[in-house]
Design a protein around this motif. Structure first.
Motif, PDB file in Angstrom:
ATOM      1  N   LYS A 269       7.232 -11.223   0.835  1.00 20.76           N
ATOM      2  CA  LYS A 269       7.949 -11.872  -0.266  1.00 20.76           C
ATOM      3  C   LYS A 269       7.746 -11.125  -1.577  1.00 20.76           C
ATOM      4  CE  LYS A 269       8.173 -16.231  -2.850  1.00 20.76           C
ATOM      5  NZ  LYS A 269       7.583 -17.588  -3.014  1.00 20.76           N
ATOM      6  N   VAL A 270       6.498 -10.806  -1.911  1.00 26.39           N
ATOM      7  CA  VAL A 270       6.221 -10.120  -3.170  1.00 26.39           C
ATOM      8  C   VAL A 270       6.657  -8.660  -3.105  1.00 26.39           C
ATOM      9  CG1 VAL A 270       4.387  -9.398  -4.759  1.00 26.39           C
ATOM     10  CG2 VAL A 270       4.359 -11.695  -3.771  1.00 26.39           C
ATOM     11  N   LEU A 271       6.405  -8.004  -1.974  1.00 30.36           N
ATOM     12  CA  LEU A 271       6.808  -6.601  -1.838  1.00 30.36           C
ATOM     13  C   LEU A 271       8.311  -6.435  -2.018  1.00 30.36           C
ATOM     14  CD1 LEU A 271       4.594  -5.612   1.222  1.00 30.36           C
ATOM     15  CD2 LEU A 271       4.264  -4.880  -1.148  1.00 30.36           C
ATOM     16  N   ASN A 272       9.087  -7.373  -1.519  1.00 29.71           N
ATOM     17  CA  ASN A 272      10.540  -7.283  -1.633  1.00 29.71           C
ATOM     18  C   ASN A 272      11.046  -7.584  -3.037  1.00 29.71           C
ATOM     19  OD1 ASN A 272      11.011  -6.480   1.017  1.00 29.71           O
ATOM     20  ND2 ASN A 272      11.033  -8.590   1.764  1.00 29.71           N
ATOM     21  N   LYS A 273      10.185  -8.151  -3.884  1.00 28.90           N
ATOM     22  CA  LYS A 273      10.553  -8.361  -5.279  1.00 28.90           C
ATOM     23  C   LYS A 273      10.293  -7.119  -6.125  1.00 28.90           C
ATOM     24  CE  LYS A 273      10.169 -13.398  -5.635  1.00 28.90           C
ATOM     25  NZ  LYS A 273      11.542 -13.590  -6.154  1.00 28.90           N
ATOM     26  N   LEU A 298       6.975   0.376   3.851  1.00 32.79           N
ATOM     27  CA  LEU A 298       7.033   1.842   3.813  1.00 32.79           C
ATOM     28  C   LEU A 298       8.098   2.372   4.760  1.00 32.79           C
ATOM     29  CD1 LEU A 298       3.209   2.585   3.687  1.00 32.79           C
ATOM     30  CD2 LEU A 298       4.853   3.168   1.906  1.00 32.79           C
ATOM     31  N   GLU A 299       8.203   1.792   5.924  1.00 33.86           N
ATOM     32  CA  GLU A 299       9.193   2.241   6.902  1.00 33.86           C
ATOM     33  C   GLU A 299      10.620   2.004   6.418  1.00 33.86           C
ATOM     34  OE1 GLU A 299       6.529   1.665  11.008  1.00 33.86           O
ATOM     35  OE2 GLU A 299       7.957   0.106  10.378  1.00 33.86           O
ATOM     36  N   SER A 300      10.827   0.913   5.670  1.00 32.22           N
ATOM     37  CA  SER A 300      12.168   0.593   5.178  1.00 32.22           C
ATOM     38  C   SER A 300      12.519   1.333   3.894  1.00 32.22           C
ATOM     39  CB  SER A 300      12.287  -0.911   4.932  1.00 32.22           C
ATOM     40  OG  SER A 300      11.525  -1.305   3.785  1.00 32.22           O
ATOM     41  N   ALA A 318      -9.709   3.388  14.960  1.00 30.60           N
ATOM     42  CA  ALA A 318      -8.913   4.621  15.010  1.00 30.60           C
ATOM     43  C   ALA A 318      -7.420   4.339  15.085  1.00 30.60           C
ATOM     44  CB  ALA A 318      -9.355   5.477  16.198  1.00 30.60           C
ATOM     45  N   ASN A 319      -7.046   3.187  15.640  1.00 30.84           N
ATOM     46  CA  ASN A 319      -5.624   2.871  15.792  1.00 30.84           C
ATOM     47  C   ASN A 319      -5.083   1.991  14.665  1.00 30.84           C
ATOM     48  OD1 ASN A 319      -6.905   0.489  16.441  1.00 30.84           O
ATOM     49  ND2 ASN A 319      -5.766   0.108  18.334  1.00 30.84           N
ATOM     50  N   HIS A 320      -5.803   1.867  13.580  1.00 28.52           N
ATOM     51  CA  HIS A 320      -5.325   1.057  12.456  1.00 28.52           C
ATOM     52  C   HIS A 320      -3.986   1.634  11.969  1.00 28.52           C
ATOM     53  CE1 HIS A 320      -5.111  -1.014   8.617  1.00 28.52           C
ATOM     54  NE2 HIS A 320      -6.202  -1.701   8.904  1.00 28.52           N
ATOM     55  N   PRO A 321      -2.956   0.814  11.799  1.00 26.94           N
ATOM     56  CA  PRO A 321      -1.628   1.348  11.450  1.00 26.94           C
ATOM     57  C   PRO A 321      -1.565   2.026  10.092  1.00 26.94           C
ATOM     58  CG  PRO A 321      -1.642  -1.061  11.332  1.00 26.94           C
ATOM     59  CD  PRO A 321      -2.921  -0.652  11.986  1.00 26.94           C
ATOM     60  N   TRP A 322      -2.518   1.740   9.200  1.00 29.35           N
ATOM     61  CA  TRP A 322      -2.489   2.399   7.895  1.00 29.35           C
ATOM     62  C   TRP A 322      -2.903   3.861   7.971  1.00 29.35           C
ATOM     63  CZ3 TRP A 322      -4.801  -1.533   3.822  1.00 29.35           C
ATOM     64  CH2 TRP A 322      -3.906  -2.612   3.687  1.00 29.35           C
ATOM     65  N   ARG A 323      -3.452   4.282   9.096  1.00 26.81           N
ATOM     66  CA  ARG A 323      -3.851   5.686   9.221  1.00 26.81           C
ATOM     67  C   ARG A 323      -2.649   6.612   9.343  1.00 26.81           C
ATOM     68  NH1 ARG A 323      -9.308   6.756  10.297  1.00 26.81           N
ATOM     69  NH2 ARG A 323     -10.593   4.962  10.886  1.00 26.81           N
ATOM     70  N   ASN A 324      -1.557   6.134   9.944  1.00 24.15           N
ATOM     71  CA  ASN A 324      -0.420   7.028  10.187  1.00 24.15           C
ATOM     72  C   ASN A 324       0.919   6.447   9.748  1.00 24.15           C
ATOM     73  OD1 ASN A 324      -0.011   5.111  12.204  1.00 24.15           O
ATOM     74  ND2 ASN A 324      -0.813   6.434  13.838  1.00 24.15           N
ATOM     75  N   MET A 325       0.919   5.416   8.896  1.00 25.40           N
ATOM     76  CA  MET A 325       2.178   4.903   8.378  1.00 25.40           C
ATOM     77  C   MET A 325       2.775   5.942   7.418  1.00 25.40           C
ATOM     78  SD  MET A 325       0.657   1.913   5.881  1.00 25.40           S
ATOM     79  CE  MET A 325      -0.503   2.286   4.548  1.00 25.40           C
ATOM     80  N   PRO A 326       4.101   5.940   7.225  1.00 28.74           N
ATOM     81  CA  PRO A 326       4.721   6.970   6.382  1.00 28.74           C
ATOM     82  C   PRO A 326       4.306   6.847   4.917  1.00 28.74           C
ATOM     83  CG  PRO A 326       6.323   5.278   6.993  1.00 28.74           C
ATOM     84  CD  PRO A 326       5.086   5.013   7.804  1.00 28.74           C
ATOM     85  N   HIS A 327       4.267   7.996   4.248  1.00 32.29           N
ATOM     86  CA  HIS A 327       4.070   8.073   2.800  1.00 32.29           C
ATOM     87  C   HIS A 327       2.810   7.346   2.334  1.00 32.29           C
ATOM     88  CE1 HIS A 327       8.055   9.640   3.149  1.00 32.29           C
ATOM     89  NE2 HIS A 327       8.571   8.471   3.462  1.00 32.29           N
ATOM     90  N   ASN A 328       1.725   7.533   3.084  1.00 31.52           N
ATOM     91  CA  ASN A 328       0.466   6.903   2.684  1.00 31.52           C
ATOM     92  C   ASN A 328      -0.492   7.947   2.114  1.00 31.52           C
ATOM     93  OD1 ASN A 328      -2.170   7.343   4.427  1.00 31.52           O
ATOM     94  ND2 ASN A 328      -0.475   7.432   5.896  1.00 31.52           N
ATOM     95  N   GLY A 329      -1.377   7.478   1.265  1.00 27.15           N
ATOM     96  CA  GLY A 329      -2.421   8.328   0.701  1.00 27.15           C
ATOM     97  C   GLY A 329      -3.787   7.712   0.923  1.00 27.15           C
ATOM     98  N   MET A 330      -4.024   7.206   2.126  1.00 28.78           N
ATOM     99  CA  MET A 330      -5.260   6.492   2.420  1.00 28.78           C
ATOM    100  C   MET A 330      -6.456   7.437   2.559  1.00 28.78           C
ATOM    101  SD  MET A 330      -4.398   3.344   2.381  1.00 28.78           S
ATOM    102  CE  MET A 330      -5.953   2.654   2.955  1.00 28.78           C
ATOM    103  N   THR A 331      -7.611   6.954   2.139  1.00 27.22           N
ATOM    104  CA  THR A 331      -8.874   7.639   2.374  1.00 27.22           C
ATOM    105  C   THR A 331      -9.868   6.618   2.916  1.00 27.22           C
ATOM    106  OG1 THR A 331      -9.801   7.175   0.169  1.00 27.22           O
ATOM    107  CG2 THR A 331      -8.486   9.182   0.408  1.00 27.22           C
ATOM    108  N   PRO A 332     -10.950   7.045   3.546  1.00 23.97           N
ATOM    109  CA  PRO A 332     -12.037   6.106   3.828  1.00 23.97           C
ATOM    110  C   PRO A 332     -12.502   5.474   2.516  1.00 23.97           C
ATOM    111  CG  PRO A 332     -12.379   8.159   5.008  1.00 23.97           C
ATOM    112  CD  PRO A 332     -11.246   8.402   4.053  1.00 23.97           C
TER     113      PRO A 332
END
Length: 391
Positions: A269-273, A298-300, A318-332
């Motif tokens: 809801k908030v992200l779409n605003k 991110l996908e949309s 290791a399979n957390h979706p934030w590791r390989n979602m598009p356009h991410n800048g994640m770090t530990p």
């Protein structure tokens, strides 16, 4: 004598001690708001050393053992057969970090019959069930603001990295490429954008101050509105809710504590605003964002980028979706654990322990729970029924 159980992250993969890039770190005596940095009677480490890992031991071993206390340090913290679970029942003090939290749930607190002090080396004690700690008479303390500027700098870095498309462009160079069009096709200027923070406490305000020279339009939302003088100084626009602020911002950086009202605050809801193609940075707590809604945004393309260093759980699988979602800048989770920050939160841990063992008052700003109730910073951060559950 006390048994002190300390949970820290693993040593470097190349071994300890590491080869340091610099010989020293700047000496800081006060934080921007005037609060003095930790001031224990003595430290047994050199500022700038790697202290937050198992072999670093927060520089505490000689101090504690010279007093006759038992000091156990481990990174093994999950599951019934972990070192943490086995040593917890007769521990008097537990020391943990936000980056590698030893989750003190109500169930674990019930097992820890001797536990009297839960100490966070750094900022953020939401890995402790504060209501359970209150009922059990456990003091909860942390080194407020010890690593706050580390986090603020990291957040600004991540904002710039996302907006300027830095990480994909670096990868192109690293892999031998030179296609400038690929680099700049998602690169923009931060100048002129509307940037907001969720919360404007010490870290949020530090981020806003650092962003002002970029000639952006600054916004914030917070449960406690900042003084008019600060709003005027920085040109801040206040919003009553995050949802209201989301509608006008190109970039949002999250700096709020985790409690029921902020859990999954950034959902679909908030992200779409938010403006299409906005950026979201989260160096606070992962659960403030809905994990799967972030991926879908991110996908949309609703979000142009998401960066942060907070995950749930921590460490992230290791399979957390934030590791390989598009356009991410994640770090530990490393924003608050720079070598500069470690020197302060290790010294703060020593200061709190000195006070504890010498029956001297712990600084009010370090207290989260004391004498069976929220206290100090804890009383300012959480309202009735808002205390986190240490999950």
């Amino acid at each position: 004598m006390a048994k002190v159980l300390c949970v820290l992250y693993d040593d470097p993969t190349s071994g300890y001690p590491p080869l340091y890039a610099r010989n020293a770190i700047p000496k800081i005596e006060r934080y921007p708001d005037g609060q003095t940095v930790p001031n224990p009677k003595h430290i047994d480490f050199v500022p700038g050393e790697l202290l937050g890992c198992v072999s670093g031991e927060l520089g505490l071993r000689s101090y504690l053992e010279d007093l006759g206390h038992t000091f156990i340090v481990t990174s093994d913290k999950e599951g019934p057969n972990s070192v943490f679970e086995k040593e917890l029942p007769d521990a008097d003090i537990v020391i943990s970090q936000p980056f590698w939290p030893a989750y003190l749930t109500a169930e674990r607190i019930a097992k820890a019959k001797k536990l009297k002090l839960a100490l966070t080396a750094g900022i953020g004690s939401d890995h402790v069930d504060l209501n359970a700690a209150i009922k059990a008479g456990i003091t909860v303390a942390e080194e407020t603001f010890s690593n706050g500027i580390c986090v603020a700098e990291h957040a600004v870095m991540m904002i710039l990295a996302l907006v300027r498309n830095y990480l994909p462009s670096h990868k192109i160079a690293e892999e031998g490429g030179w296609n400038i069009a690929d680099c700049v096709s998602r690169s923009y200027d931060l100048e002129g954008m509307h940037v907001g923070t969720v919360a404007a406490g010490r870290i949020g305000l530090a981020v806003l101050r650092r962003l002002k020279p970029f000639d952006v339009k600054l916004h914030y939302t917070a449960r406690h509105r900042s003084p008019r003088a600060i709003e005027d100084e920085l040109g801040l626009t206040y919003h009553a809710t995050a949802e209201e602020m989301a509608e006008v911002c190109d970039v949002i950086s999250i700096h709020a504590p985790l409690y029921p009202a902020t859990e999954h605050l950034f959902n679909a809801k908030v992200l779409n605003k938010m403006r299409h193609g906005s950026y979201l940075v989260n160096t606070a707590r992962a659960e403030i964002c809905d994990r799967d809604d972030i991926v879908r945004a991110l996908e949309s393309g609703q979000l142009a980028g998401y960066a942060g260093d907070v995950w749930f759980p921590q460490p992230a699988p290791a399979n957390h979706p934030w590791r390989n979602m598009p356009h991410n800048g994640m770090t530990p989770h490393m924003s608050g654990s720079s070598l500069s920050g470690q020197a302060r939160y290790a010294a703060g841990t020593r200061e709190i322990l000195e006070c504890w063992f010498e029956n001297r008052p712990i600084r009010d700003e370090y207290l989260i729970v004391s004498n069976g109730k929220l206290a100090g910073t804890g009383a300012k951060s959480y309202g009735v029924g808002e205390a986190p559950k240490g999950k």
